[in-house]
Design a protein around this motif. Structure first.
Motif, PDB file in Angstrom:
ATOM      1  N   GLY A  98      24.318  45.955  17.722  1.00 45.71           N
ATOM      2  CA  GLY A  98      23.521  45.169  16.993  1.00 45.71           C
ATOM      3  C   GLY A  98      22.140  45.989  16.879  1.00 45.71           C
ATOM      4  N   PRO A  99      21.683  46.897  17.838  1.00 51.98           N
ATOM      5  CA  PRO A  99      20.515  47.647  17.909  1.00 51.98           C
ATOM      6  C   PRO A  99      20.602  48.802  16.831  1.00 51.98           C
ATOM      7  N   LEU A 100      21.863  49.528  16.754  1.00 53.51           N
ATOM      8  CA  LEU A 100      22.012  50.549  15.906  1.00 53.51           C
ATOM      9  C   LEU A 100      21.906  50.152  14.454  1.00 53.51           C
ATOM     10  N   ALA A 101      22.658  48.893  14.136  1.00 52.52           N
ATOM     11  CA  ALA A 101      22.342  48.231  12.860  1.00 52.52           C
ATOM     12  C   ALA A 101      21.109  47.929  12.328  1.00 52.52           C
ATOM     13  N   GLY A 102      20.142  47.565  13.474  1.00 49.77           N
ATOM     14  CA  GLY A 102      18.849  47.277  13.137  1.00 49.77           C
ATOM     15  C   GLY A 102      18.158  48.615  12.688  1.00 49.77           C
ATOM     16  N   GLN A 103      18.419  49.509  13.679  1.00 49.09           N
ATOM     17  CA  GLN A 103      17.996  51.042  13.099  1.00 49.09           C
ATOM     18  C   GLN A 103      18.292  51.260  11.949  1.00 49.09           C
ATOM     19  N   ILE A 104      19.518  51.276  11.569  1.00 51.84           N
ATOM     20  CA  ILE A 104      20.085  51.735  10.033  1.00 51.84           C
ATOM     21  C   ILE A 104      19.072  51.053   9.114  1.00 51.84           C
ATOM     22  N   LEU A 105      18.870  49.814   9.105  1.00 55.22           N
ATOM     23  CA  LEU A 105      18.212  49.211   8.363  1.00 55.22           C
ATOM     24  C   LEU A 105      16.721  49.415   8.338  1.00 55.22           C
ATOM     25  N   GLY A 106      16.104  49.618   9.451  1.00 56.22           N
ATOM     26  CA  GLY A 106      14.522  50.268   9.833  1.00 56.22           C
ATOM     27  C   GLY A 106      14.345  51.520   9.155  1.00 56.22           C
ATOM     28  N   ASP A 107      15.613  52.619   9.442  1.00 62.73           N
ATOM     29  CA  ASP A 107      15.333  53.710   8.666  1.00 62.73           C
ATOM     30  C   ASP A 107      15.304  53.708   7.181  1.00 62.73           C
ATOM     31  N   LEU A 108      15.966  52.667   6.780  1.00 58.15           N
ATOM     32  CA  LEU A 108      15.893  52.574   5.157  1.00 58.15           C
ATOM     33  C   LEU A 108      14.844  51.815   4.818  1.00 58.15           C
ATOM     34  N   GLY A 109      13.819  51.300   5.585  1.00 57.58           N
ATOM     35  CA  GLY A 109      12.487  51.127   5.063  1.00 57.58           C
ATOM     36  C   GLY A 109      12.121  49.455   5.738  1.00 57.58           C
ATOM     37  N   ALA A 110      13.252  48.720   6.241  1.00 57.05           N
ATOM     38  CA  ALA A 110      12.822  47.423   6.326  1.00 57.05           C
ATOM     39  C   ALA A 110      12.110  47.324   7.631  1.00 57.05           C
ATOM     40  N   ASP A 111      11.352  46.162   7.816  1.00 54.92           N
ATOM     41  CA  ASP A 111      10.375  45.990   8.843  1.00 54.92           C
ATOM     42  C   ASP A 111      11.275  45.283   9.888  1.00 54.92           C
ATOM     43  N   VAL A 112      11.698  45.872  11.039  1.00 53.65           N
ATOM     44  CA  VAL A 112      12.499  45.166  12.061  1.00 53.65           C
ATOM     45  C   VAL A 112      11.792  44.916  13.197  1.00 53.65           C
ATOM     46  N   GLN A 134      17.615  56.535  20.937  1.00 53.41           N
ATOM     47  CA  GLN A 134      18.751  56.942  19.912  1.00 53.41           C
ATOM     48  C   GLN A 134      18.954  55.938  18.965  1.00 53.41           C
ATOM     49  N   VAL A 135      18.973  54.570  19.491  1.00 58.46           N
ATOM     50  CA  VAL A 135      19.286  53.332  18.726  1.00 58.46           C
ATOM     51  C   VAL A 135      18.212  52.315  18.356  1.00 58.46           C
ATOM     52  N   ASN A 136      17.055  52.639  18.334  1.00 54.86           N
ATOM     53  CA  ASN A 136      16.107  51.766  18.193  1.00 54.86           C
ATOM     54  C   ASN A 136      14.765  52.225  17.786  1.00 54.86           C
ATOM     55  N   GLN A 149      16.271  63.688  17.950  1.00 56.67           N
ATOM     56  CA  GLN A 149      16.922  62.743  17.390  1.00 56.67           C
ATOM     57  C   GLN A 149      17.701  63.112  16.229  1.00 56.67           C
ATOM     58  N   ILE A 150      18.550  62.090  15.749  1.00 56.98           N
ATOM     59  CA  ILE A 150      19.668  62.441  14.547  1.00 56.98           C
ATOM     60  C   ILE A 150      19.127  62.013  13.454  1.00 56.98           C
ATOM     61  N   GLY A 151      19.058  62.819  12.468  1.00 58.57           N
ATOM     62  CA  GLY A 151      18.440  62.372  11.140  1.00 58.57           C
ATOM     63  C   GLY A 151      19.505  61.439  10.407  1.00 58.57           C
ATOM     64  N   PHE A 152      18.850  60.731   9.326  1.00 64.29           N
ATOM     65  CA  PHE A 152      19.852  59.648   8.677  1.00 64.29           C
ATOM     66  C   PHE A 152      20.650  60.273   7.695  1.00 64.29           C
ATOM     67  N   PRO A 153      21.884  60.073   7.763  1.00 63.18           N
ATOM     68  CA  PRO A 153      23.067  60.729   7.219  1.00 63.18           C
ATOM     69  C   PRO A 153      23.061  60.875   5.624  1.00 63.18           C
ATOM     70  N   VAL A 154      22.353  60.056   4.901  1.00 67.02           N
ATOM     71  CA  VAL A 154      22.365  59.758   3.496  1.00 67.02           C
ATOM     72  C   VAL A 154      20.950  60.314   2.971  1.00 67.02           C
ATOM     73  N   ARG A 155      21.132  61.013   1.823  1.00 64.41           N
ATOM     74  CA  ARG A 155      19.886  61.576   1.176  1.00 64.41           C
ATOM     75  C   ARG A 155      19.787  60.754   0.003  1.00 64.41           C
ATOM     76  N   PHE A 156      18.356  60.858  -0.341  1.00 66.02           N
ATOM     77  CA  PHE A 156      17.866  60.163  -1.586  1.00 66.02           C
ATOM     78  C   PHE A 156      16.823  60.817  -2.318  1.00 66.02           C
ATOM     79  N   SER A 157      17.537  60.937  -3.521  1.00 65.42           N
ATOM     80  CA  SER A 157      16.614  62.022  -4.589  1.00 65.42           C
ATOM     81  C   SER A 157      15.228  61.521  -4.793  1.00 65.42           C
ATOM     82  N   ASN A 158      14.681  60.348  -4.563  1.00 63.95           N
ATOM     83  CA  ASN A 158      13.391  59.930  -4.872  1.00 63.95           C
ATOM     84  C   ASN A 158      12.463  60.185  -3.538  1.00 63.95           C
ATOM     85  N   GLY A 159      13.004  60.583  -2.513  1.00 65.14           N
ATOM     86  CA  GLY A 159      12.323  61.224  -1.349  1.00 65.14           C
ATOM     87  C   GLY A 159      12.810  60.815  -0.004  1.00 65.14           C
TER      88      GLY A 159
END
Length: 384
Positions: A25-39, A66-68, A349-359
């Motif tokens: 659950g925490p890693l799922a939350g981190q994924i969405l937080g990295d994508l910009g959500a307020d977790v 690593q997961v929060n 830490q480990i970077g987010f594995p998906v890159r976005f051309s918008n920044g």
């Protein structure tokens, strides 16, 4: 916006409440937080148990870090009715709730999907369990090791190596985290197209890992007719010695095999009937790699890796973790990054594995201290 500029992220504006501990659950939350959500991470008074694992730095567990990332924390004792009401208020305007309790726990607390969706019909309620909300194993505890054993993967390895074996890694939990994060994003997309209606999305450690691990292990079980072709279990993973370490690769095409033979100066193997085509090589992999290793152990790892690259042969060095950090491609990709933290010093830490051309995504925040943002979270809830 330049490619290197930081931006809020594609999930900016979404509010996510995380009732989750340990990893999935925490890693799922981190994924969405990295994508910009307020977790907002709701923790028990003692904190997520992951906080207390070693190694630590200034009271912060490395695994917790690593997961929060990209979260805010508030501690609530969910045995207290007032704390339950606070949690309900936080969920009232949330877009997503993530939980990984055993089946029935959130419902008993009055925080189940039906309870929360009455006040918030657009809520996406995401649940991770070991085996499912019902069924014969619903109430059993499930950890990574248990699921690895159940899926057949360990016995598959036994047929190859003589004893059951497992990944020495919490791969099941991490796959479940990726799976539920994908489900949440799909549910949010559907909500945007169906008039704003929410739904419950769920996965299990069992189902998520089976979907990940079984496609190539169950080949002999794919075609169910009585005369279906069967193939032997073939070990295709052969680290081979060099003069200063190991390399590993996979040789599929004729030109790749020929190139590898040239790199290790074993051109005499080209044309050998055992290795004359792809299937011949696959069915004679032990012999093939023994022949290659008889020569490779006299060359350095760098010589073989560089030579393989020149011949377009997929061969790489078998690294230590520290070697991986220092790899030039890893550094170029920023797969791993270091950030300076006022409390803990340099944190890797480990970077987010998906890159976005918008920044680039904003990964400059560390995991929160226990209830570190409680005051601001409660103030926002009251003002809302």
């Amino acid at each position: 916006m330049t490619k290197s500029a930081k931006r809020p992220g594609p999930c900016a504006g979404l509010k996510i409440i995380e009732f989750a501990t340990m990893i999935s659950g925490p890693l799922a939350g981190q994924i969405l937080g990295d994508l910009g959500a307020d977790v907002i991470k709701i923790e028990p008074a003692a904190g997520d148990p992951m906080r207390h694992l070693h190694p630590m730095q200034d009271g912060m567990s490395a695994f917790f870090v690593q997961v929060n990332r990209n979260k805010r924390s508030i501690a609530l004792d969910l045995k207290d009715p007032e704390a339950i009401e606070t949690a309900r208020a936080l969920c009232a305007d949330a877009d997503v709730v993530i939980e990984n309790f055993r089946p029935g726990v959130m419902k008993r607390l009055g925080l189940g999907p039906n309870d929360l969706s009455r006040d918030n019909p657009g809520l996406i309620y995401a649940s991770i369990t070991g085996f499912g909300a019902d069924g014969p194993y619903a109430n059993r505890p499930a950890y990574d090791h248990v699921i690895q054993g159940m899926t057949g993967m360990m016995r598959y390895y036994e047929e190859l190596d003589g004893r059951p074996d497992a990944f020495r890694n919490v791969v099941v939990d991490k796959i479940a985290a990726q799976t539920i994060a994908n489900g949440v994003l799909a549910a949010l997309l559907e909500r945007s197209m169906n008039g704003g209606n929410g739904q419950t999305v769920s996965t299990t450690l069992l189902d998520a890992y089976a979907a990940f691990i079984l496609p190539d292990i169950m080949l002999n079980h794919t075609f169910q007719n009585d005369d279906a072709e069967q193939i032997p279990h073939i070990n295709t993973y052969y680290p081979i010695k060099t003069s200063d370490g190991y390399v590993i690769g996979y040789v599929l095409h004729d030109v790749q095999f020929e190139g590898l033979c040239k790199v290790v100066e074993r051109e005499d193997l080209i044309g050998d009937d055992r290795f004359k085509d792809t299937w011949s090589r696959i069915t004679h992999f032990p012999e093939m790699w023994r022949e290659i290793e008889s020569a490779s152990q006299h060359f350095t790892t760098q010589h073989i890796v560089d030579g393989a690259a020149e011949h377009s042969v997929p061969i790489g060095s078998v690294n230590t973790v520290a070697d991986f950090f220092n790899d030039p491609q890893v550094q170029h990709n920023k797969t791993i990054y270091d950030r300076e933290d006022a409390r803990m010093g340099t944190v890797r830490q480990i970077g987010f594995p998906v890159r976005f051309s918008n920044g680039d995504l904003n990964l400059d925040t560390c995991a929160p201290g226990l209830s570190e943002q409680a005051e601001e979270i409660l103030a926002e809830s009251k003002s809302g």
